[in-house]
Design an enzyme around this catalytic site. Structure first.
Site, mmCIF file in Angstrom:
data_model
loop_
_atom_site.group_PDB
_atom_site.id
_atom_site.type_symbol
_atom_site.label_atom_id
_atom_site.label_comp_id
_atom_site.label_asym_id
_atom_site.label_seq_id
_atom_site.Cartn_x
_atom_site.Cartn_y
_atom_site.Cartn_z
ATOM 1 N N GLY A 19 -27.167 -6.832 -55.293
ATOM 2 C CA GLY A 19 -26.846 -8.146 -54.741
ATOM 3 C C GLY A 19 -27.091 -9.308 -55.684
ATOM 4 N N SER A 20 -27.047 -9.051 -56.997
ATOM 5 C CA SER A 20 -27.285 -10.179 -57.917
ATOM 6 C C SER A 20 -26.135 -11.197 -57.864
ATOM 7 C CB SER A 20 -27.516 -9.681 -59.346
ATOM 8 O OG SER A 20 -26.336 -9.110 -59.865
ATOM 9 N N ASN A 21 -24.921 -10.732 -57.619
ATOM 10 C CA ASN A 21 -23.804 -11.688 -57.495
ATOM 11 C C ASN A 21 -23.924 -12.498 -56.211
ATOM 12 O OD1 ASN A 21 -21.668 -11.588 -59.708
ATOM 13 N ND2 ASN A 21 -22.150 -9.416 -59.393
ATOM 14 N N LYS A 72 -14.001 4.754 -48.207
ATOM 15 C CA LYS A 72 -13.482 3.646 -47.385
ATOM 16 C C LYS A 72 -14.328 3.531 -46.131
ATOM 17 C CE LYS A 72 -9.856 6.508 -45.270
ATOM 18 N NZ LYS A 72 -9.932 6.419 -43.835
ATOM 19 N N MET A 99 -18.776 -0.897 -52.422
ATOM 20 C CA MET A 99 -18.214 0.298 -53.040
ATOM 21 C C MET A 99 -17.205 1.041 -52.172
ATOM 22 S SD MET A 99 -19.497 0.007 -55.940
ATOM 23 C CE MET A 99 -19.110 1.556 -56.757
ATOM 24 N N ASN A 116 -12.873 -10.393 -54.879
ATOM 25 C CA ASN A 116 -13.765 -9.378 -55.447
ATOM 26 C C ASN A 116 -14.075 -9.758 -56.887
ATOM 27 O OD1 ASN A 116 -15.144 -6.854 -55.692
ATOM 28 N ND2 ASN A 116 -13.357 -6.012 -56.749
ATOM 29 N N HIS A 118 -14.866 -7.913 -60.602
ATOM 30 C CA HIS A 118 -14.767 -6.611 -61.264
ATOM 31 C C HIS A 118 -15.247 -6.764 -62.714
ATOM 32 C CE1 HIS A 118 -13.285 -2.603 -62.058
ATOM 33 N NE2 HIS A 118 -12.793 -3.080 -63.196
HETATM 34 C C1 GRF Z 1 -20.984 -5.955 -60.368
HETATM 35 O O1 GRF Z 1 -21.025 -5.441 -61.676
HETATM 36 C C2 GRF Z 1 -19.565 -6.148 -59.934
HETATM 37 O O2 GRF Z 1 -18.701 -6.453 -60.968
HETATM 38 C C3 GRF Z 1 -19.191 -4.827 -59.345
HETATM 39 O O3 GRF Z 1 -20.378 -4.378 -58.716
HETATM 40 C C4 GRF Z 1 -21.504 -4.942 -59.372
HETATM 41 C C5 GRF Z 1 -22.367 -5.564 -58.310
HETATM 42 O O4 GRF Z 1 -23.612 -5.967 -58.811
HETATM 43 N N1 GRF Z 1 -18.065 -4.955 -58.453
HETATM 44 P P1 GRF Z 1 -24.610 -6.786 -57.889
HETATM 45 O O5 GRF Z 1 -24.913 -5.937 -56.671
HETATM 46 O O6 GRF Z 1 -23.958 -8.075 -57.526
HETATM 47 O O7 GRF Z 1 -25.841 -6.984 -58.738
#
Ligand code: GRF
Length: 223
Positions: A19-21, A72, A99, A116, A118
């Site tokens: 969940g860093s994003n 899915k 995922m 999303n 990527h």
């Molecule tokens: C990221 O590398 C993103 O590009 C991919 O999954 C990863 C998620 O990382 N889709 P986080 O859980 O946000 O740290």
């Protein structure tokens, strides 16, 4: 979709991992760089770090069982995700390390409103471990991409990209780490532009409105 005039743009985040994003998006909201709030976090993994990070910020966070499919969501599960996001009145669904591939029912519920991130410069290296694919291929530049989600895998219209140089001494881990750090800049920036209604679609092209023209705050990705 309700008009956004007079209320804050609401983002629902879906993730399966650390969940860093999500954290980068939530922090950008907290500091005002992103004119939005994370209204809900959902995960298909009961112990996912993203849920814990959300709870620490007092953001509603729920594990929603994905069903028996591996890649899915089962139909019932998909319905539960859509219902939760609708109840939270989200304007945008941001996938952050989720995922599972979303199918028709989900896509139809939020047309042009699912994005999303990527870890490669799409359309190169879609799918899993994109940083390793890039390293193995031998490209000198890779990066990350924020894109709209459609029925394909990492195939929707591209909203934003940021490059990362591949260094001679890179390992998959070191490259992944730099891409990850770059994602934390790009994703909040793109979500902010979507929240401000700065983008419109022309075919597959996501274009920015000319300065001074009225933003469309009632639709994230529509022309
Ligand atoms: C990221 O590398 C993103 O590009 C991919 O999954 C990863 C998620 O990382 N889709 P986080 O859980 O946000 O740290």
């Amino acid at each position: 979709m309700a008009s956004l005039i007079g209320r804050t743009f609401r983002v629902g985040v879906l993730g399966s991992g650390a969940g860093s994003n999500f954290q980068a998006i939530a922090e950008a909201c907290a500091t005002g760089r992103l004119p939005a709030q994370v209204a809900l976090v959902l995960s298909d993994v009961a112990g996912a770090g993203i849920l814990e990070r959300a709870r620490q910020r007092n953001i509603p966070a729920r594990f929603v069982p994905p069903g028996n499919s591996r890649a899915k969501l089962d139909e019932d599960a998909e319905r539960a995700y859509v219902e939760a996001l609708r109840t939270a009145e989200v304007d945008l669904v941001a996938l952050a390390g989720f995922m599972r591939v979303l199918k028709g029912q989900f896509l139809r519920a939020f047309p042009g409103r699912i994005v999303n991130i990527h870890p490669s410069l799409l359309p190169s290296f879609p799918g899993l471990q994109a940083w390793k694919q890039a390293l193995d291929y031998g490209v000198k530049v890779t990066g990350c991409t924020v894109h709209f989600v459609d029925a394909g895998v990492d195939a929707g219209a591209i909203i934003g990209q940021q490059t990362v140089a591949v260094l001679d001494h890179d390992t998959p881990e070191s490259l992944h780490q730099r891409i990850h750090a770059t994602e934390h800049e790009l994703y909040p920036r793109c979500v902010a532009a979507l929240a401000r209604g700065q983008f419109y679609l022309q075919g597959r092209r996501v274009l920015e409105r000319a300065r001074g023209s009225a933003p469309d705050k009632s639709s994230a990705g529509k022309p």
